[in-house]
Design a protein around this motif. Structure first.
Motif, PDB file in Angstrom:
ATOM      1  N   LEU A  19       0.863  -1.227   0.046  1.00  0.00           N
ATOM      2  CA  LEU A  19       0.099   0.139  -0.142  1.00  0.00           C
ATOM      3  C   LEU A  19       0.904   1.301  -0.066  1.00  0.00           C
ATOM      4  N   ASN A  20       1.855   1.375   0.953  1.00  0.00           N
ATOM      5  CA  ASN A  20       2.853   2.390   0.908  1.00  0.00           C
ATOM      6  C   ASN A  20       3.462   2.660  -0.346  1.00  0.00           C
ATOM      7  N   ARG A  21       4.054   1.640  -1.128  1.00  0.00           N
ATOM      8  CA  ARG A  21       4.526   1.651  -2.391  1.00  0.00           C
ATOM      9  C   ARG A  21       3.745   2.339  -3.455  1.00  0.00           C
ATOM     10  N   ASP A  22       2.562   1.703  -3.392  1.00  0.00           N
ATOM     11  CA  ASP A  22       1.571   2.241  -4.454  1.00  0.00           C
ATOM     12  C   ASP A  22       1.234   3.816  -4.097  1.00  0.00           C
ATOM     13  N   ALA A  23       1.130   4.156  -3.073  1.00  0.00           N
ATOM     14  CA  ALA A  23       0.701   5.469  -2.367  1.00  0.00           C
ATOM     15  C   ALA A  23       2.289   6.378  -2.987  1.00  0.00           C
ATOM     16  N   ILE A  24       3.236   5.956  -2.966  1.00  0.00           N
ATOM     17  CA  ILE A  24       4.612   6.661  -3.475  1.00  0.00           C
ATOM     18  C   ILE A  24       4.501   6.703  -4.919  1.00  0.00           C
ATOM     19  N   LYS A  25       4.221   5.718  -5.607  1.00  0.00           N
ATOM     20  CA  LYS A  25       4.149   5.635  -6.922  1.00  0.00           C
ATOM     21  C   LYS A  25       3.285   6.795  -7.342  1.00  0.00           C
ATOM     22  N   THR A  26       1.776   6.890  -6.924  1.00  0.00           N
ATOM     23  CA  THR A  26       0.805   7.749  -7.090  1.00  0.00           C
ATOM     24  C   THR A  26       1.322   9.236  -6.955  1.00  0.00           C
ATOM     25  N   ALA A  27       2.204   9.468  -5.779  1.00  0.00           N
ATOM     26  CA  ALA A  27       2.706  10.728  -5.476  1.00  0.00           C
ATOM     27  C   ALA A  27       3.539  11.267  -6.389  1.00  0.00           C
ATOM     28  N   ARG A  28       4.410  10.292  -6.896  1.00  0.00           N
ATOM     29  CA  ARG A  28       5.662  10.692  -7.765  1.00  0.00           C
ATOM     30  C   ARG A  28       4.836  11.043  -9.309  1.00  0.00           C
TER      31      ARG A  28
ATOM     32  N   ILE B 165       7.735   1.236   8.475  1.00  0.00           N
ATOM     33  CA  ILE B 165       7.171  -0.024   8.365  1.00  0.00           C
ATOM     34  C   ILE B 165       8.285  -0.851   8.401  1.00  0.00           C
ATOM     35  N   ARG B 166       9.103  -0.679   7.566  1.00  0.00           N
ATOM     36  CA  ARG B 166      10.221  -1.722   7.735  1.00  0.00           C
ATOM     37  C   ARG B 166      11.257  -1.986   9.018  1.00  0.00           C
ATOM     38  N   ALA B 167      11.230  -0.696   9.727  1.00  0.00           N
ATOM     39  CA  ALA B 167      11.817  -0.652  11.251  1.00  0.00           C
ATOM     40  C   ALA B 167      10.923  -1.478  12.071  1.00  0.00           C
ATOM     41  N   GLN B 168       9.532  -1.403  11.981  1.00  0.00           N
ATOM     42  CA  GLN B 168       8.350  -1.930  12.727  1.00  0.00           C
ATOM     43  C   GLN B 168       8.565  -3.498  12.557  1.00  0.00           C
ATOM     44  N   MET B 169       8.552  -3.824  11.222  1.00  0.00           N
ATOM     45  CA  MET B 169       8.705  -5.256  11.017  1.00  0.00           C
ATOM     46  C   MET B 169       9.754  -5.928  11.593  1.00  0.00           C
ATOM     47  N   ASP B 170      10.950  -5.313  11.436  1.00  0.00           N
ATOM     48  CA  ASP B 170      12.154  -5.999  12.028  1.00  0.00           C
ATOM     49  C   ASP B 170      12.022  -6.386  13.552  1.00  0.00           C
ATOM     50  N   GLU B 171      11.506  -4.995  14.230  1.00  0.00           N
ATOM     51  CA  GLU B 171      11.138  -4.965  15.564  1.00  0.00           C
ATOM     52  C   GLU B 171      10.043  -6.019  15.931  1.00  0.00           C
ATOM     53  N   ALA B 172       8.992  -6.311  15.033  1.00  0.00           N
ATOM     54  CA  ALA B 172       7.865  -7.111  15.548  1.00  0.00           C
ATOM     55  C   ALA B 172       8.308  -8.708  15.351  1.00  0.00           C
TER      56      ALA B 172
ATOM     57  N   ALA C 231       3.032  20.954  -1.699  1.00  0.00           N
ATOM     58  CA  ALA C 231       2.262  19.914  -1.034  1.00  0.00           C
ATOM     59  C   ALA C 231       2.448  18.619  -1.257  1.00  0.00           C
ATOM     60  N   GLN C 232       2.599  18.253  -2.694  1.00  0.00           N
ATOM     61  CA  GLN C 232       2.793  16.951  -3.161  1.00  0.00           C
ATOM     62  C   GLN C 232       4.176  16.455  -2.779  1.00  0.00           C
ATOM     63  N   GLN C 233       5.055  17.102  -2.794  1.00  0.00           N
ATOM     64  CA  GLN C 233       6.514  17.008  -2.318  1.00  0.00           C
ATOM     65  C   GLN C 233       6.520  16.605  -1.049  1.00  0.00           C
ATOM     66  N   ALA C 234       5.672  17.286  -0.269  1.00  0.00           N
ATOM     67  CA  ALA C 234       5.778  17.029   1.299  1.00  0.00           C
ATOM     68  C   ALA C 234       5.297  15.796   1.698  1.00  0.00           C
ATOM     69  N   ALA C 235       4.010  15.445   0.797  1.00  0.00           N
ATOM     70  CA  ALA C 235       3.355  14.339   0.886  1.00  0.00           C
ATOM     71  C   ALA C 235       4.307  13.156   0.694  1.00  0.00           C
ATOM     72  N   LEU C 236       4.994  12.965  -0.547  1.00  0.00           N
ATOM     73  CA  LEU C 236       5.953  12.103  -0.940  1.00  0.00           C
ATOM     74  C   LEU C 236       6.763  11.951   0.086  1.00  0.00           C
TER      75      LEU C 236
ATOM     76  N   SER D 293       6.796  12.253   3.493  1.00  0.00           N
ATOM     77  CA  SER D 293       6.346  11.827   4.520  1.00  0.00           C
ATOM     78  C   SER D 293       5.876  10.193   4.250  1.00  0.00           C
ATOM     79  N   LEU D 294       5.454   9.853   2.920  1.00  0.00           N
ATOM     80  CA  LEU D 294       5.277   8.472   2.568  1.00  0.00           C
ATOM     81  C   LEU D 294       6.734   7.696   2.576  1.00  0.00           C
ATOM     82  N   GLN D 295       7.590   8.338   2.177  1.00  0.00           N
ATOM     83  CA  GLN D 295       9.073   7.794   2.263  1.00  0.00           C
ATOM     84  C   GLN D 295       9.644   7.366   3.546  1.00  0.00           C
ATOM     85  N   ARG D 296       9.137   8.398   4.567  1.00  0.00           N
ATOM     86  CA  ARG D 296       9.641   8.303   5.735  1.00  0.00           C
ATOM     87  C   ARG D 296       8.741   7.100   6.564  1.00  0.00           C
TER      88      ARG D 296
END
Length: 219
Positions: free
Chosen positions: A123-132, A191-198, A176-181, A183-186
């Motif tokens: 979902l995050n990857r798709d949102a980043i693609k749409t933002a770009r 997500i990846r850090a949370q997965m490693d911790e989980a 605004a779109q650059q700021a949203a992108l 945020s999505l990249q962060r």
């Protein structure tokens, strides 16, 4: 008894002045900047109450305190807003940690846990693609309008108000779109850090038999 009473009174009279002397606070001097020059005195004028200053023991000549200037109303409001933002961020981090621990105890296998993160990654990857894609479209539209405005100025014609408004609107949307992108990249890194911790927490709470733990990274 009379002699004892007189002796007690004499001792009391001798101790009282000493006590009063010890209780008297040491006299202070103040030094501050005023009009670009250093000013010192034994009292602060009203104009220097909020200024940065150094307090000095008048007897020893040693500095006893260095006080910063008082914050302006805007600076105080900014500091308070920053403190609230830090408190909110700490509360959000604590809530995220609680959700993470709840997630760890929910799934029966590590593979199930990883799949839940895989869904978030997609979902995050798709949102980043749409933002770009949105950024590319906005940038192209902005460049075209800027070119038209430049042509008008080179031909000594005024830039139409509608075109100027469109340029400003596209610029705001692009920022605004650059700021949203960003945020999505962060969020992607989070997500990846949370997965490693989980996964690490899951393995601590539910040790897996050798060879049974899923090891494929999400995404």
């Amino acid at each position: 008894m009379i002699r004892a009473s007189l002796l007690a009174l004499a001792l009391t009279g001798a101790v009282a002045p000493l006590h009063a002397q010890q209780a008297t606070p040491a006299k202070k001097l103040y030094c501050w900047n005023e009009g670009g020059r250093k000013v010192c005195g034994d009292a602060l004028p009203a104009s220097a109450v909020d200024a940065a200053r150094t307090e000095i023991n008048a007897k020893s000549g040693m500095a006893t305190a260095t006080l910063p200037r008082a914050l302006t109303p805007d600076e105080k409001a900014s500091a308070e807003a920053q403190a609230r933002a830090q408190a909110d961020a700490a509360a959000a981090a604590e809530a995220a940690h609680r959700r993470l621990m709840a997630m760890v105890t929910t799934f029966a296998t590590e593979a199930d846990l990883r799949r839940s993160f895989d869904n978030r990654v997609v979902l995050n990857r798709d949102a980043i693609k749409t933002a770009r894609m949105g950024i590319d479209g906005l940038r192209e539209g902005l460049v075209n309008r800027l070119r038209r405005a430049g042509d008008a100025e080179l031909n000594q014609r005024p830039v139409p108000k509608k075109l100027a408004d469109e340029i400003q609107a596209h610029h705001r949307q692009l920022l605004a779109q650059q700021a949203a992108l960003a945020s999505l990249q962060r969020e992607s890194a989070t997500i990846r850090a949370q997965m490693d911790e989980a996964v690490a927490r899951y393995r601590e709470m539910k040790p897996q038999p050798a060879g049974n733990a899923a090891t494929q990274p999400a995404g």
